[in-house]
Scaffold this active site. Structure first.
Site, PDB file in Angstrom:
ATOM      1  CE1 TYR A   1       0.291   2.567  -1.379  1.00 17.33           C
ATOM      2  CE2 TYR A   1      -0.538   2.118  -3.586  1.00 17.33           C
ATOM      3  CZ  TYR A   1       0.062   1.674  -2.424  1.00 17.33           C
ATOM      4  OH  TYR A   1       0.414   0.350  -2.294  1.00 17.33           O
TER       5      TYR A   1
ATOM      6  CE  LYS B   1      -4.142  -0.640   6.011  1.00 11.44           C
ATOM      7  NZ  LYS B   1      -3.088  -0.855   7.053  1.00 11.44           N
TER       8      LYS B   1
ATOM      9  CG  HIS C   1      -4.731   7.556  10.309  1.00  9.82           C
ATOM     10  ND1 HIS C   1      -3.911   7.586   9.204  1.00  9.82           N
ATOM     11  CD2 HIS C   1      -4.492   6.369  10.913  1.00  9.82           C
ATOM     12  CE1 HIS C   1      -3.201   6.458   9.173  1.00  9.82           C
ATOM     13  NE2 HIS C   1      -3.529   5.717  10.194  1.00  9.82           N
TER      14      HIS C   1
ATOM     15  CB  SER D   1      -5.981  -1.471   2.005  1.00 11.06           C
ATOM     16  OG  SER D   1      -4.870  -1.530   2.849  1.00 11.06           O
TER      17      SER D   1
ATOM     18  CD1 TRP E   1       6.947   3.590   0.620  1.00 12.21           C
ATOM     19  CD2 TRP E   1       5.065   3.656  -0.595  1.00 12.21           C
ATOM     20  NE1 TRP E   1       7.296   3.581  -0.712  1.00 12.21           N
ATOM     21  CE2 TRP E   1       6.156   3.621  -1.475  1.00 12.21           C
ATOM     22  CE3 TRP E   1       3.762   3.690  -1.122  1.00 12.21           C
ATOM     23  CZ2 TRP E   1       6.002   3.635  -2.854  1.00 12.21           C
ATOM     24  CZ3 TRP E   1       3.602   3.704  -2.488  1.00 12.21           C
ATOM     25  CH2 TRP E   1       4.717   3.665  -3.352  1.00 12.21           C
TER      26      TRP E   1
ATOM     27  CB  THR F   1      11.043   3.354   0.655  1.00 13.38           C
ATOM     28  OG1 THR F   1      11.384   3.923  -0.619  1.00 13.38           O
ATOM     29  CG2 THR F   1      11.851   4.036   1.745  1.00 13.38           C
ATOM     30  CB  SER F   2      10.953  -1.182  -3.226  1.00 12.79           C
ATOM     31  OG  SER F   2      11.727  -2.187  -2.598  1.00 12.79           O
ATOM     32  CG  PHE F   3       5.073  -4.025  -1.240  1.00 16.78           C
ATOM     33  CD1 PHE F   3       4.236  -3.538  -0.241  1.00 16.78           C
ATOM     34  CD2 PHE F   3       5.006  -5.374  -1.549  1.00 16.78           C
ATOM     35  CE1 PHE F   3       3.359  -4.373   0.442  1.00 16.78           C
ATOM     36  CE2 PHE F   3       4.136  -6.222  -0.876  1.00 16.78           C
ATOM     37  CZ  PHE F   3       3.315  -5.717   0.123  1.00 16.78           C
ATOM     38  CG  ASP F   4       8.790  -7.029  -3.610  1.00 16.72           C
ATOM     39  OD1 ASP F   4       7.625  -7.207  -3.183  1.00 16.72           O
ATOM     40  OD2 ASP F   4       9.097  -7.121  -4.813  1.00 16.72           O
TER      41      ASP F   4
ATOM     42  CE  LYS G   1      -3.795  -9.471  -3.128  1.00 17.10           C
ATOM     43  NZ  LYS G   1      -4.992  -9.542  -3.985  1.00 17.10           N
TER      44      LYS G   1
ATOM     45  CB  THR H   1       0.431   5.852   7.065  1.00 19.16           C
ATOM     46  OG1 THR H   1      -0.936   5.786   6.687  1.00 19.16           O
ATOM     47  CG2 THR H   1       0.673   6.975   8.041  1.00 19.16           C
TER      48      THR H   1
END
Ligand code: A3P
Length: 295
Positions: A193, A48, A108, A138, A53, A227-230, A258, A51
């Protein structure tokens, strides 16, 4: 087909004191003896930490900012997840062995469980760390929606399990500290992050440099955008919606949940935060890691 009954989960067991899903434990020798190649690129994170991203960023850099090329396959087929074993599916090791070079791999594992070959061969490794409180939130949601990890139980129970390191891949504290120490001895780029959220351009440039790539501004802008969240949330090749619902149930909690810093403030009670801070200070007293407790 996992043959799991509704709400049934895969079991867990310990490898050298670290909890892992049972199928991983069953093939541990194969994982430990994994043979890395010098041009492998490994992405390493505590679960979480971002990764998926960083995987998208790395693939986009490798493909010179060409999103169509990055949409050739979902994340889990573009990167082999070394220690992952899901019954009746090829293991991460099998997938890696079948991949053409240069290979892109994911783990991980805490540094002491990393197959030694990665460090012996001098592979480049990108590590991403994320603040413990957001990880806890997360991870709790992720374990609810993912049948190949244990049911997290109640929020209160999970909170205690996390503090005790009784979650898969073990203690967050030991994980971030172990890799932090290793970065001075091996070719490891250690990222945060929170820095990626604050200044994606700067962090992506660091990654490009580390990978030995020199892309122009146009390609860099495309990478920042895609690579933006949205945008990743809407990309089926990057949001894990291609995984069968039997394994990941996005109606319980979407994988792309989120993507923010500080969501813990919506979950921690005042008492939990105080308790967390006290234990945090103890466990992080012996490291120079620059996390702020109020992140
Ligand atoms: P949240 O659950 O806090 O939303 P991992 O890939 O290591 O499993 O991490 C998943 C976490 O990273 C999730 O956090 C997810 O939403 C977030 N994430 C995924 N892609 C992201 C992006 N492009 N930007 C910011 N956060 C992202």
């Amino acid at each position: 087909n996992l043959n799991l009954k509704k709400n049934e989960r895969i079991g867990v067991d310990y490898i050298k004191g670290i909890l892992q899903p049972t199928p991983t434990c069953d093939i541990w020798d194969e994982i430990w003896n994994f043979q890395a190649k010098p041009d492998d690129l490994l992405i390493s994170t505590y679960p979480k930490a971002g990764t998926t991203w960083i995987q998208e960023i790395v693939d986009m850099i490798q493909n010179d900012g060409n999103i169509e090329k990055c949409k050739r396959a979902p994340t889990h087929l573009r990167f082999a997840f070394i220690e992952l074993k899901i019954p009746s599916l090829p293991s991460g090791v099998d997938k890696a062995n079948a991949m053409p070079s240069p290979r892109k791999l994911k783990t991980h594992l805490p540094i002491q469980l990393l197959p030694p070959s990665f460090l012996e061969k001098g592979c480049k490794i990108i590590y991403v760390a994320r603040n413990a409180k957001d990880i806890l939130v997360s991870y709790y949601h992720f374990q609810k929606m993912n049948a190949v990890l244990p049911d997290p139980g109640t929020w209160e129970e999970y909170f205690e399990d996390f503090l005790d390191g009784k979650v898969c891949w073990g203690s967050w504290y030991d994980h971030v500290k172990g890799w932090w120490e290793a970065k001075d001895k091996y070719p490891i780029l250690y990222l945060f992050y929170e820095d990626m959220k604050e200044n994606p351009k700067h962090e992506i440039q660091k990654i490009m440099e580390f990978m030995g790539k020199n892309l122009d501004e146009d390609a860099l802008d495309k990478i920042i955008y895609h690579t933006s969240f949205d945008i990743m949330k809407k990309n089926p090749m990057a949001n894990y919606t291609t995984i069968p619902g039997e394994i990941m149930d996005h109606s319980v909690s979407p994988f792309m949940r989120k993507g923010t810093v500080g969501d813990w403030k919506n979950y921690f009670t005042v008492a939990q935060n105080e308790r967390f801070n006290e234990i945090y200070k103890e466990k992080m007293a012996d490291t120079t890691l620059p996390f702020s407790i109020d992140d």
